[in-house]
Design a protein around this motif. Sequence first.
Motif, PDB file in Angstrom:
ATOM      1  N   SER A  67       0.835  -1.207   0.000  1.00 49.64           N
ATOM      2  CA  SER A  67       0.000   0.000   0.000  1.00 49.64           C
ATOM      3  C   SER A  67       0.868   1.253   0.000  1.00 49.64           C
ATOM      4  O   SER A  67       0.575   2.223  -0.710  1.00 49.64           O
ATOM      5  CB  SER A  67      -0.915   0.021   1.223  1.00 49.64           C
ATOM      6  N   HIS A 123      -5.280  -0.286  -6.157  1.00 49.14           N
ATOM      7  CA  HIS A 123      -5.646   0.753  -7.124  1.00 49.14           C
ATOM      8  C   HIS A 123      -6.964   1.425  -6.752  1.00 49.14           C
ATOM      9  O   HIS A 123      -7.105   2.642  -6.908  1.00 49.14           O
ATOM     10  CB  HIS A 123      -5.715   0.175  -8.541  1.00 49.14           C
ATOM     11  N   SER A 178      -6.206   3.876  -4.015  1.00 47.61           N
ATOM     12  CA  SER A 178      -5.605   5.108  -4.559  1.00 47.61           C
ATOM     13  C   SER A 178      -6.662   5.997  -5.188  1.00 47.61           C
ATOM     14  O   SER A 178      -6.659   7.214  -5.009  1.00 47.61           O
ATOM     15  CB  SER A 178      -4.541   4.769  -5.604  1.00 47.61           C
ATOM     16  N   GLN A 186       2.370   1.605  -3.450  1.00 53.15           N
ATOM     17  CA  GLN A 186       1.332   2.060  -4.379  1.00 53.15           C
ATOM     18  C   GLN A 186       1.097   3.561  -4.222  1.00 53.15           C
ATOM     19  O   GLN A 186       1.011   4.292  -5.198  1.00 53.15           O
ATOM     20  CB  GLN A 186       0.031   1.289  -4.131  1.00 53.15           C
ATOM     21  N   GLY A 187       0.992   4.027  -2.986  1.00 56.85           N
ATOM     22  CA  GLY A 187       0.749   5.451  -2.748  1.00 56.85           C
ATOM     23  C   GLY A 187       1.888   6.329  -3.213  1.00 56.85           C
ATOM     24  O   GLY A 187       1.675   7.407  -3.766  1.00 56.85           O
ATOM     25  N   GLU A 227       2.173   5.948  -7.360  1.00 53.92           N
ATOM     26  CA  GLU A 227       0.980   6.111  -8.199  1.00 53.92           C
ATOM     27  C   GLU A 227       1.120   7.278  -9.175  1.00 53.92           C
ATOM     28  O   GLU A 227       0.688   7.197 -10.317  1.00 53.92           O
ATOM     29  CB  GLU A 227      -0.257   6.321  -7.319  1.00 53.92           C
TER      30      GLU A 227
END
Length: 66
Positions: A8, A46, A49, A11-12, A15
Amino acid sequence: MLEIFILSFIQGVTEFLPVSSSSHLMLFSSYADFKNQSLTIDVSLHIGSFLAVITYFYKDIISFIV
């Protein structure tokens, strides 16, 4: 569970880079030898996000629509 928190975070952070955040997730998962890597986890990250961006820009989106 720790794997999901790490993914996570990745991803953050990645992104909004001009390189695919999905590839960062796949590369880091294979490098760290994560066992829980699946399509469901990728899609969930996703969606998270997307919801974070919608929440952050909520007022701008409303003013754009109205």
